[in-house]
Design a protein around this motif. Structure first.
Motif, PDB file in Angstrom:
ATOM      1  N   GLU A 192       7.665 -12.545  14.628  1.00  0.00           N
ATOM      2  CA  GLU A 192       8.637 -12.758  13.559  1.00  0.00           C
ATOM      3  C   GLU A 192       9.290 -11.476  13.064  1.00  0.00           C
ATOM      4  N   TRP A 193       8.867 -10.326  13.623  1.00  0.00           N
ATOM      5  CA  TRP A 193       9.432  -9.038  13.201  1.00  0.00           C
ATOM      6  C   TRP A 193      10.304  -8.415  14.289  1.00  0.00           C
ATOM      7  N   ARG A 194      10.620  -9.168  15.325  1.00  0.00           N
ATOM      8  CA  ARG A 194      11.368  -8.592  16.445  1.00  0.00           C
ATOM      9  C   ARG A 194      12.754  -8.103  16.049  1.00  0.00           C
ATOM     10  N   ALA A 195      13.335  -8.709  15.030  1.00  0.00           N
ATOM     11  CA  ALA A 195      14.717  -8.393  14.669  1.00  0.00           C
ATOM     12  C   ALA A 195      14.832  -7.254  13.662  1.00  0.00           C
ATOM     13  N   VAL A 196      13.712  -6.671  13.254  1.00  0.00           N
ATOM     14  CA  VAL A 196      13.772  -5.612  12.242  1.00  0.00           C
ATOM     15  C   VAL A 196      13.043  -4.367  12.743  1.00  0.00           C
ATOM     16  N   LYS A 197      13.478  -3.233  12.254  1.00  0.00           N
ATOM     17  CA  LYS A 197      12.856  -1.947  12.570  1.00  0.00           C
ATOM     18  C   LYS A 197      12.585  -1.219  11.256  1.00  0.00           C
ATOM     19  N   PRO A 198      11.589  -1.673  10.491  1.00  0.00           N
ATOM     20  CA  PRO A 198      11.410  -1.169   9.128  1.00  0.00           C
ATOM     21  C   PRO A 198      10.961   0.284   9.031  1.00  0.00           C
ATOM     22  N   LEU A 199      10.471   0.870  10.114  1.00  0.00           N
ATOM     23  CA  LEU A 199      10.066   2.283  10.079  1.00  0.00           C
ATOM     24  C   LEU A 199      11.053   3.172  10.835  1.00  0.00           C
ATOM     25  N   ASN A 200      12.275   2.702  10.950  1.00  0.00           N
ATOM     26  CA  ASN A 200      13.309   3.477  11.640  1.00  0.00           C
ATOM     27  C   ASN A 200      13.471   4.855  10.995  1.00  0.00           C
ATOM     28  N   GLY A 201      13.417   5.889  11.813  1.00  0.00           N
ATOM     29  CA  GLY A 201      13.595   7.250  11.323  1.00  0.00           C
ATOM     30  C   GLY A 201      12.330   7.908  10.815  1.00  0.00           C
ATOM     31  N   LEU A 202      11.185   7.201  10.836  1.00  0.00           N
ATOM     32  CA  LEU A 202       9.916   7.765  10.353  1.00  0.00           C
ATOM     33  C   LEU A 202       9.045   8.207  11.534  1.00  0.00           C
ATOM     34  N   SER A 203       8.184   9.169  11.275  1.00  0.00           N
ATOM     35  CA  SER A 203       7.312   9.705  12.320  1.00  0.00           C
ATOM     36  C   SER A 203       5.860   9.684  11.866  1.00  0.00           C
ATOM     37  N   LEU A 204       4.958   9.481  12.813  1.00  0.00           N
ATOM     38  CA  LEU A 204       3.519   9.455  12.558  1.00  0.00           C
ATOM     39  C   LEU A 204       2.840  10.425  13.508  1.00  0.00           C
ATOM     40  N   ALA A 205       2.056  11.353  12.983  1.00  0.00           N
ATOM     41  CA  ALA A 205       1.257  12.251  13.815  1.00  0.00           C
ATOM     42  C   ALA A 205      -0.071  11.578  14.132  1.00  0.00           C
ATOM     43  N   LEU A 206      -0.444  11.588  15.408  1.00  0.00           N
ATOM     44  CA  LEU A 206      -1.717  11.038  15.861  1.00  0.00           C
ATOM     45  C   LEU A 206      -2.610  12.205  16.233  1.00  0.00           C
ATOM     46  N   LEU A 214       0.837  -1.210   0.000  1.00  0.00           N
ATOM     47  CA  LEU A 214       0.000   0.000   0.000  1.00  0.00           C
ATOM     48  C   LEU A 214       0.867   1.253   0.000  1.00  0.00           C
ATOM     49  N   ALA A 215       2.071   1.149  -0.476  1.00  0.00           N
ATOM     50  CA  ALA A 215       3.089   2.181  -0.292  1.00  0.00           C
ATOM     51  C   ALA A 215       2.604   3.571  -0.695  1.00  0.00           C
ATOM     52  N   GLY A 216       2.632   4.485   0.285  1.00  0.00           N
ATOM     53  CA  GLY A 216       2.332   5.882   0.033  1.00  0.00           C
ATOM     54  C   GLY A 216       0.868   6.229  -0.107  1.00  0.00           C
ATOM     55  N   ARG A 217      -0.020   5.253   0.030  1.00  0.00           N
ATOM     56  CA  ARG A 217      -1.440   5.506  -0.174  1.00  0.00           C
ATOM     57  C   ARG A 217      -2.133   5.938   1.111  1.00  0.00           C
ATOM     58  N   ASP A 218      -3.382   6.380   0.976  1.00  0.00           N
ATOM     59  CA  ASP A 218      -4.223   6.689   2.116  1.00  0.00           C
ATOM     60  C   ASP A 218      -5.045   5.462   2.484  1.00  0.00           C
ATOM     61  N   PHE A 219      -5.463   5.404   3.753  1.00  0.00           N
ATOM     62  CA  PHE A 219      -6.335   4.333   4.215  1.00  0.00           C
ATOM     63  C   PHE A 219      -7.498   4.974   4.953  1.00  0.00           C
ATOM     64  N   LEU A 220      -8.511   5.359   4.172  1.00  0.00           N
ATOM     65  CA  LEU A 220      -9.702   5.978   4.734  1.00  0.00           C
ATOM     66  C   LEU A 220     -10.849   4.997   4.856  1.00  0.00           C
ATOM     67  N   SER A 221     -10.744   3.864   4.170  1.00  0.00           N
ATOM     68  CA  SER A 221     -11.790   2.855   4.106  1.00  0.00           C
ATOM     69  C   SER A 221     -11.131   1.514   3.853  1.00  0.00           C
ATOM     70  N   ASN A 222     -11.765   0.440   4.309  1.00  0.00           N
ATOM     71  CA  ASN A 222     -11.252  -0.886   3.967  1.00  0.00           C
ATOM     72  C   ASN A 222     -11.246  -1.123   2.470  1.00  0.00           C
ATOM     73  N   GLY A 269       6.330   1.559   4.775  1.00  0.00           N
ATOM     74  CA  GLY A 269       7.562   0.760   4.794  1.00  0.00           C
ATOM     75  C   GLY A 269       8.528   1.045   3.666  1.00  0.00           C
ATOM     76  N   ALA A 270       8.053   1.668   2.575  1.00  0.00           N
ATOM     77  CA  ALA A 270       8.961   1.978   1.454  1.00  0.00           C
ATOM     78  C   ALA A 270       9.574   3.355   1.565  1.00  0.00           C
ATOM     79  N   MET A 271       9.219   4.103   2.615  1.00  0.00           N
ATOM     80  CA  MET A 271       9.703   5.474   2.740  1.00  0.00           C
ATOM     81  C   MET A 271      11.146   5.516   3.235  1.00  0.00           C
ATOM     82  N   THR A 272      11.857   6.546   2.803  1.00  0.00           N
ATOM     83  CA  THR A 272      13.213   6.819   3.285  1.00  0.00           C
ATOM     84  C   THR A 272      13.140   7.995   4.256  1.00  0.00           C
ATOM     85  N   PRO A 273      13.766   7.875   5.414  1.00  0.00           N
ATOM     86  CA  PRO A 273      13.757   9.028   6.345  1.00  0.00           C
ATOM     87  C   PRO A 273      14.249  10.289   5.653  1.00  0.00           C
TER      88      PRO A 273
END
Length: 340
Positions: free
Chosen positions: A64-78, A34-42, A334-338
């Motif tokens: 199974e994802w404990r060893a990776v940090k795929p969103l390292n350096g990214l921020s999300l506003a809540l 879903l790279a870069g898209r919006d999620f307003l509806s299922n 997940g495809a974003m670069t910081p």
């Protein structure tokens, strides 16, 4: 002085510990679908994309994802117009576990459409953060955010839809019945609100038979229902309480959502008889389960004995908010670069 004789019996070899989950490495992560898209509806994802997101959620829950940090350096506003326990906690913790950072902004701080134009808020946030999760009163607010920001906008709840909740719900249902849910009876009882609308959308994507049981005048959005019928979904909308019988999943929500307090007495009278009790749970399928997105207004739509019932998966469902939303954030961001 006597000595204790040693036993001639050999000690049994210790049982090896069970094999742990296969840990992902940066090279084995699935591609963000879903790279870069919006999620307003299922319905902002296809059935195939939903399957990938759900598989990721199950994988994350297995550890199974404990060893990776795929969103390292990214921020999300809540961004919150409406208060929250589960939405705030799970998105915040989820970003942390994926290596990112979340910043919480209350309505007092932002004032969407009052203190500042929604479009201006969007154009500011997109320059600082990599995504926005907004829990708002109006679906139109989310749409305006999405139209004015180039970063992903996630619907954390609106008057029309609650799509992130449904990801957790279906993760919970799949834990009971497996991935192929075609023909399973999902019966939603209560107000035809945002959750009812999102259940209809998930029925379109998964092939479940969705039944909405609600008093006259409280049916789900007519355009949502008509669209589902046009798409060939198995949808029933009824006022008949006997439709609960034999359900594989019985789901309810509050009768009085935030902002509807002035209607409280009218709604309590209208929904009398639609309360989920242990007696009602005895009428669903033998292996059927009860779900509620919480918070529960005990004494109204349900009672404590129902959420504590052996058929209840209410707290598993709440836990799955974390895993399902982590999967969603990964596939959106997940495809974003910081940027720094």
């Amino acid at each position: 002085m006597t000595s204790r004789a040693r036993s001639s019996k050999k000690k049994a070899a210790p049982t090896p510990p069970p094999a742990g989950p296969t840990l992902h490495t940066p090279d084995t992560l699935p591609a963000p679908v879903l790279a870069g898209r919006d999620f307003l509806s299922n319905l902002d994802m296809t059935a195939a994309e939903l399957r990938t997101v759900m598989d990721t959620a199950h994988s994350m829950k297995r550890g199974e994802w404990r060893a990776v940090k795929p969103l390292n350096g990214l921020s999300l506003a809540l961004v919150f117009e409406k208060a929250s326990l589960r939405t705030r906690t799970t998105f915040d913790v989820g970003m942390y576990q994926l290596g990112g950072h979340a910043i919480t902004l209350s309505n007092q701080e932002v004032g969407l459409g009052t203190r500042e134009r929604v479009s201006d808020v969007a154009r500011n946030l997109e320059r600082w953060v990599d995504g926005v999760m907004a829990r708002v009163y109006l679906q139109g607010t989310l749409q305006e955010l999405a139209e004015n920001a180039e970063i992903p906008i996630i619907n954390g709840l609106s008057d029309m839809l609650h799509p992130a909740q449904l990801l957790a719900d279906y993760q919970t249902i799949e834990a009971e019945y497996g991935q192929d849910l075609r023909g399973k009876r999902i019966v939603y009882i209560g107000d035809g609100n945002n959750l009812a609308n999102s259940h209809i959308h998930m029925g379109i994507l998964t092939g479940t038979d969705v039944t909405i049981v609600t008093p006259v005048g409280y049916e789900p959005n007519a355009s949502v229902a008509m669209d589902a019928v046009k798409r060939g979904a198995n949808l029933t909308i009824t006022n008949d309480l006997s439709a609960v019988e034999g359900a594989d999943v019985l789901y309810t929500d509050v009768w009085i959502s935030m902002g509807m307090e002035a209607e409280a007495d009218i709604r309590r009278r209208a929904f009398r008889g639609y309360q989920v009790t242990p007696r009602m749970l005895d009428t669903i399928a033998g292996d059927g389960v009860f779900l509620h997105c919480l918070p529960a207004h005990y004494g109204e739509e349900t009672v404590p004995e129902a959420t504590e019932h052996r058929k209840s998966r209410v707290f598993d469902q709440a836990e799955n908010r974390l895993h399902a939303q982590k999967a969603l954030m990964y596939h959106l961001m997940g495809a974003m670069t910081p940027r720094w």
